[in-house]
Scaffold this motif. Structure first.
Motif, PDB file in Angstrom:
ATOM      1  N   GLU A  39       1.029   5.732  -0.671  1.00 22.09           N
ATOM      2  CA  GLU A  39       0.350   7.011  -0.890  1.00 22.09           C
ATOM      3  C   GLU A  39       0.902   7.649  -2.161  1.00 22.09           C
ATOM      4  O   GLU A  39       2.120   7.735  -2.347  1.00 22.09           O
ATOM      5  CB  GLU A  39       0.561   7.938   0.308  1.00 22.09           C
ATOM      6  CG  GLU A  39      -0.018   7.408   1.615  1.00 22.09           C
ATOM      7  CD  GLU A  39      -1.513   7.172   1.531  1.00 22.09           C
ATOM      8  OE1 GLU A  39      -2.212   7.991   0.893  1.00 22.09           O
ATOM      9  OE2 GLU A  39      -1.988   6.165   2.099  1.00 22.09           O
ATOM     10  N   THR A  40       0.010   8.081  -3.028  1.00 25.44           N
ATOM     11  CA  THR A  40       0.424   8.651  -4.310  1.00 25.44           C
ATOM     12  C   THR A  40      -0.289   9.982  -4.543  1.00 25.44           C
ATOM     13  O   THR A  40      -1.210  10.354  -3.809  1.00 25.44           O
ATOM     14  CB  THR A  40       0.085   7.698  -5.473  1.00 25.44           C
ATOM     15  OG1 THR A  40      -1.344   7.624  -5.624  1.00 25.44           O
ATOM     16  CG2 THR A  40       0.630   6.307  -5.223  1.00 25.44           C
ATOM     17  N   GLU A  41       0.144  10.664  -5.579  1.00 23.28           N
ATOM     18  CA  GLU A  41      -0.530  11.893  -6.011  1.00 23.28           C
ATOM     19  C   GLU A  41      -0.617  11.868  -7.527  1.00 23.28           C
ATOM     20  O   GLU A  41       0.395  11.712  -8.213  1.00 23.28           O
ATOM     21  CB  GLU A  41       0.235  13.127  -5.537  1.00 23.28           C
ATOM     22  CG  GLU A  41      -0.501  14.435  -5.841  1.00 23.28           C
ATOM     23  CD  GLU A  41       0.159  15.632  -5.177  1.00 23.28           C
ATOM     24  OE1 GLU A  41      -0.145  15.905  -4.002  1.00 23.28           O
ATOM     25  OE2 GLU A  41       0.997  16.267  -5.841  1.00 23.28           O
ATOM     26  N   SER A  95      -4.668   6.894  -2.202  1.00 19.10           N
ATOM     27  CA  SER A  95      -4.081   5.716  -1.560  1.00 19.10           C
ATOM     28  C   SER A  95      -4.205   4.549  -2.526  1.00 19.10           C
ATOM     29  O   SER A  95      -5.308   4.225  -2.970  1.00 19.10           O
ATOM     30  CB  SER A  95      -4.813   5.392  -0.254  1.00 19.10           C
ATOM     31  OG  SER A  95      -4.637   6.427   0.687  1.00 19.10           O
ATOM     32  N   PRO A 141      -4.518  13.491  -4.079  1.00 20.81           N
ATOM     33  CA  PRO A 141      -3.866  12.407  -3.324  1.00 20.81           C
ATOM     34  C   PRO A 141      -4.702  11.131  -3.405  1.00 20.81           C
ATOM     35  O   PRO A 141      -5.923  11.161  -3.252  1.00 20.81           O
ATOM     36  CB  PRO A 141      -3.806  12.952  -1.894  1.00 20.81           C
ATOM     37  CG  PRO A 141      -4.907  13.961  -1.822  1.00 20.81           C
ATOM     38  CD  PRO A 141      -5.050  14.549  -3.195  1.00 20.81           C
ATOM     39  N   ARG A 201       4.178   9.566  -3.205  1.00 21.43           N
ATOM     40  CA  ARG A 201       4.441  10.688  -2.312  1.00 21.43           C
ATOM     41  C   ARG A 201       5.604  10.327  -1.394  1.00 21.43           C
ATOM     42  O   ARG A 201       5.634   9.262  -0.791  1.00 21.43           O
ATOM     43  CB  ARG A 201       3.196  11.017  -1.486  1.00 21.43           C
ATOM     44  CG  ARG A 201       1.999  11.382  -2.347  1.00 21.43           C
ATOM     45  CD  ARG A 201       0.770  11.677  -1.529  1.00 21.43           C
ATOM     46  NE  ARG A 201       0.860  12.958  -0.840  1.00 21.43           N
ATOM     47  CZ  ARG A 201      -0.111  13.452  -0.074  1.00 21.43           C
ATOM     48  NH1 ARG A 201      -1.220  12.765   0.108  1.00 21.43           N
ATOM     49  NH2 ARG A 201       0.033  14.617   0.506  1.00 21.43           N
ATOM     50  N   ARG A 241       0.856  -1.185   0.000  1.00 18.84           N
ATOM     51  CA  ARG A 241       0.000   0.000   0.000  1.00 18.84           C
ATOM     52  C   ARG A 241       0.893   1.235   0.000  1.00 18.84           C
ATOM     53  O   ARG A 241       1.877   1.298   0.731  1.00 18.84           O
ATOM     54  CB  ARG A 241      -0.916   0.008   1.223  1.00 18.84           C
ATOM     55  CG  ARG A 241      -2.014   1.066   1.178  1.00 18.84           C
ATOM     56  CD  ARG A 241      -2.932   0.893   2.380  1.00 18.84           C
ATOM     57  NE  ARG A 241      -4.087   1.766   2.323  1.00 18.84           N
ATOM     58  CZ  ARG A 241      -4.119   3.012   2.768  1.00 18.84           C
ATOM     59  NH1 ARG A 241      -3.032   3.539   3.310  1.00 18.84           N
ATOM     60  NH2 ARG A 241      -5.220   3.733   2.685  1.00 18.84           N
TER      61      ARG A 241
END
Length: 286
Positions: free
Chosen positions: A141-143, A154, A152, A239, A139
């Motif tokens: 976190e991305t943007e 997930s 943003p 991120r 898992r």
């Protein structure tokens, strides 16, 4: 006669406990080996009573015979065996067959049944917790930039997602439509929500300025195949300090109920290499 019965009863409970440990340790020892360990653990307790030394000897005999002398396997097996013993003991203290007016041989069988059922449920929860812990490593976190907005997201990197755009072979990722709906232009939302459920999607219903970034994507699912609209990724990055960027296409999905760990996006399996590299970098830093 009493001694043989006591050994048989203790062996039965030991076998249940060792079977639980065998399941959660994911190191199959074989039924014969577990049975031998169960009987070996019953003898010291029956012959010398429940004092500390006989009980410790019985526990060591069971774990060594069942899981061997390898340090990691023995320690994990011993921990799981001890957990199972405490759980089964507590369960039978709360749900005692004698409290239901059951005695004699029936009480023994009922106790075994209660212990077996309780340990099965515990094994399911145990392995589920281990799977969730392992899945958490995938898992991230991305943007993502969608139509000029940075959003943003997930995401979960799924090794089972091998979907690609047929012409370019570019990876296809999936994003929950619900998670980004309010960030999309009104024209895009209207076009997506009015697309027919069957057949190749008509890209002409989308605004002309976006059509060059669209592709029809054929999806293969358990229930068959379906068509969806793929949007070319303009900018999508993890991120954090790493400069990891994702490419390919995204498909908006209506239902995110199957997304693991509460993620809003499912990444193509090619993204796993970036997560492994990130894990190696984190390990080097620590």
């Amino acid at each position: 006669m009493y001694g043989e019965v006591a050994i048989a009863v203790n062996s039965a409970f030991n076998y249940l406990i060792l079977s639980f440990a065998d399941k959660v340790c994911r190191r199959p020892a074989g039924k014969r080996r577990l049975l031998a360990a169960a009987v070996a653990g019953a003898f010291p307790v029956v012959l010398f009573g429940g004092a500390i030394v006989p009980a410790a000897a019985a526990f060591m005999a069971m774990t060594v015979i069942a899981f061997g002398l390898h340090r990691n396997a023995a320690l994990k097996g011993a921990g799981a065996t001890l957990t199972a013993a405490l759980f089964a003991g507590g369960l039978l203290t709360v749900v005692n067959p004698s409290g239901f007016g059951i005695g004699g041989t029936a009480a023994v069988f009922t106790s075994c049944l209660f212990a077996s059922g309780g340990l099965h449920l515990l094994a399911v929860r145990w392995r589920g917790a281990e799977d969730d812990a392992a899945a958490a490593d995938f898992r991230v976190e991305t943007e993502i930039e969608l139509f000029g907005k940075n959003i943003p997201i997930s995401a979960f990197a799924d090794s089972g997602n091998a979907c690609t755009e047929p012409l370019s072979g570019a990876p296809v990722h999936f994003i929950s439509y619900r998670a980004v709906k309010e960030q999309l232009p009104r024209e895009i939302r209207a076009a997506l929500e009015n697309l027919p459920k069957d057949g190749v999607p008509d890209l002409s219903v989308f605004p002309a300025e976006f059509r060059s970034a669209l592709r029809p994507i054929r999806l293969q699912t358990v229930g068959g195949s379906a068509w969806a609209v793929g949007f070319r990724v303009s900018s999508w990055a993890f991120r954090g300090p790493e400069n990891v960027r994702l490419g390919g296409y995204i498909v908006f999905t209506e239902n995110a109920a199957e997304y693991p760990l509460g993620a809003d996006a499912i990444l193509h399996r090619s993204s796993l290499i970036h997560l492994k590299e990130r894990g190696s970098t984190d390990a080097d830093r620590s």
